[in-house]
Write an enzyme that holds these catalytic residues in place. Sequence first.
Site, short mmCIF file in Angstrom:
data_model
loop_
_atom_site.label_atom_id
_atom_site.label_comp_id
_atom_site.label_asym_id
_atom_site.label_seq_id
_atom_site.Cartn_x
_atom_site.Cartn_y
_atom_site.Cartn_z
CB CYS A 84 95.74 -37.82 -74.23
SG CYS A 84 95.03 -38.07 -75.83
CE1 TYR A 314 85.95 -13.52 -82.07
CE2 TYR A 314 83.85 -13.31 -80.93
CZ TYR A 314 85.14 -12.88 -81.14
OH TYR A 314 85.61 -11.83 -80.42
CB CYS A 410 87.44 -23.58 -76.73
SG CYS A 410 88.33 -22.22 -77.48
N1 SAH Z 1 81.09 -20.95 -84.13
C1 SAH Z 1 81.89 -21.71 -85.07
C2 SAH Z 1 83.38 -21.41 -85.04
C3 SAH Z 1 84.03 -21.18 -83.71
S1 SAH Z 1 85.80 -21.18 -83.71
C4 SAH Z 1 81.62 -23.19 -84.92
O1 SAH Z 1 80.93 -23.62 -83.99
O2 SAH Z 1 82.08 -23.97 -85.76
C5 SAH Z 1 86.19 -19.51 -83.72
C6 SAH Z 1 86.12 -18.85 -85.07
O3 SAH Z 1 86.44 -17.46 -84.89
C7 SAH Z 1 87.09 -19.36 -86.13
O4 SAH Z 1 86.36 -19.70 -87.28
C8 SAH Z 1 88.02 -18.16 -86.39
O5 SAH Z 1 88.43 -18.09 -87.74
C9 SAH Z 1 87.15 -16.99 -86.04
N2 SAH Z 1 87.79 -15.74 -85.60
C10 SAH Z 1 88.95 -15.56 -84.94
N3 SAH Z 1 89.11 -14.28 -84.61
C11 SAH Z 1 88.04 -13.59 -85.09
C12 SAH Z 1 87.62 -12.22 -85.04
N4 SAH Z 1 88.35 -11.29 -84.45
N5 SAH Z 1 86.43 -11.90 -85.58
C13 SAH Z 1 85.66 -12.84 -86.19
N6 SAH Z 1 86.02 -14.15 -86.26
C14 SAH Z 1 87.19 -14.52 -85.73
#
Ligand code: SAH
Length: 458
Positions: A84, A314, A410
């Site tokens: 934090c 993603y 993020c």
């Molecule tokens: N939109 C979702 C997850 C976001 S976090 C939510 O709101 O919960 C980002 C996600 O991207 C993770 O689940 C990770 O596993 C995935 N990820 C990482 N690299 C990736 C890629 N090259 N293609 C597809 N997914 C990917």
Amino acid sequence: MKAVVEKDKHYEVKIIDMSEEGKGIGKVEDFTLFVEGGLLGDLVEVCITEIKKNFGLAKVISCIEPSPFRQEAGCQHHKLCGGCQLQEMNYEAQLKWKQKRVIGCLERIGKLENVQVEPVIGMDKQEGYRNKAQYPIRKIGGKVVMGFFSEKSHQIVPIDACMLQPSHHASIIKEVKEFLQNYEISIFNQKLRKGLVRHLVIKSGNEDKEIMVILVINGKSLPHSNELVKALRQIPGVKSIILSHSYEKRHVTLGEQCTVLYGEDKLMDHIGDLKFKISPLAFFQVNPEQTEKLYQEVLHQAQLTGNEIVWDAYCGIGSISLFLAQKAKKVYGVEIIPEAIEDAKENAKLNNIQNAEFYVGKAEEVIPKCYEEGIKADVIVVDPPRKGCDEKLLATIKQMAASKVIYVSCNPATLARDLHYLVAEGGYQIEKVQPVDMFGMTTHVETVVLLCREKVDG
Ligand code: SAH
């Protein structure tokens, strides 16, 4: 830039900004200093500890005039743990700083001038807001120690409670520690790459009424595991106890294989009216209260009428996809972790949603391939990990010329880099930048950006 300061000498510095690591940033003439212990708004006397080519490192010797944004830190571990970085800044100032950080990244990295960034949507609850934590476990001087890695190292800072976690974490940590100690279970040694127990992961859903405890081990089984189960089952809310088997040399939090010791193999949670089942390996947003606000913002920006084809890149366990599917014609989701896609499909069924389809794979491979095969989206949502979107994906977005792109990020630095591409090369305009605070007390910032372009025929 020539250093105008000398090592070990003292200077008076006004702290004008914070770094991502939570150091105060100040200047002596034009020379930038990163000041350990300095908070935005402080006037401090510092001692220079190191001089690099373009900046210096310093630490606070005394506070000449404390910042008006200062507050008492709520956690005794915060200085050592480093999790934090902003605990000593009042919450209102944290939100203002986060807004400024997004603006700064858009200008500096994205070369985007005069973009309006909305005030950050704040959290009502600034303590105990997380639904997940991972605690590395070590043996130090014959004693089992659990805690967090200190900033940028694999040194453990022992912790028995964390103010960002719900209170049940303290009871679980205590029981697991006692079990490991009493039954003399071997603990993984990172250097020797030997020993059994590596990590404790705690996840919770449905307002902490569903708790999943995961013990990550370097082996097939845990001796006396029934005793651990007996102890943890006494804690209200514990619905599942899982072993995750991780044989990796490098530091990873969860192994690919899991064994259920007790209860459910998945965690139940909900966002708004939607119910979710989540595998131990799948990503899920860590702040449920703010996740709902984040998804509402995505939904609001998408302005769906029921006729749209949507990509959710993603997509994790399909949470944004299912949120949007209720208002769209069809939603396609893509995600790299197979277990998460299995959850996404199950979650579609669980919520009676029939217009969502999910693919396992890399977004930058699946979306271009589907585009070649004729899937053309009107709205594309991307929610990549910290490193941002792959260029191949951005190029396909440009080619597809979807009328809306909603970028959930993020990491404002990679967001700014990708926005630069979408604006300068992709023909998009930024319509709205809305940060949402998912991680109070830390320097992390989540941002939702709406990009639009004129519809091109054909
Ligand atoms: N939109 C979702 C997850 C976001 S976090 C939510 O709101 O919960 C980002 C996600 O991207 C993770 O689940 C990770 O596993 C995935 N990820 C990482 N690299 C990736 C890629 N090259 N293609 C597809 N997914 C990917």
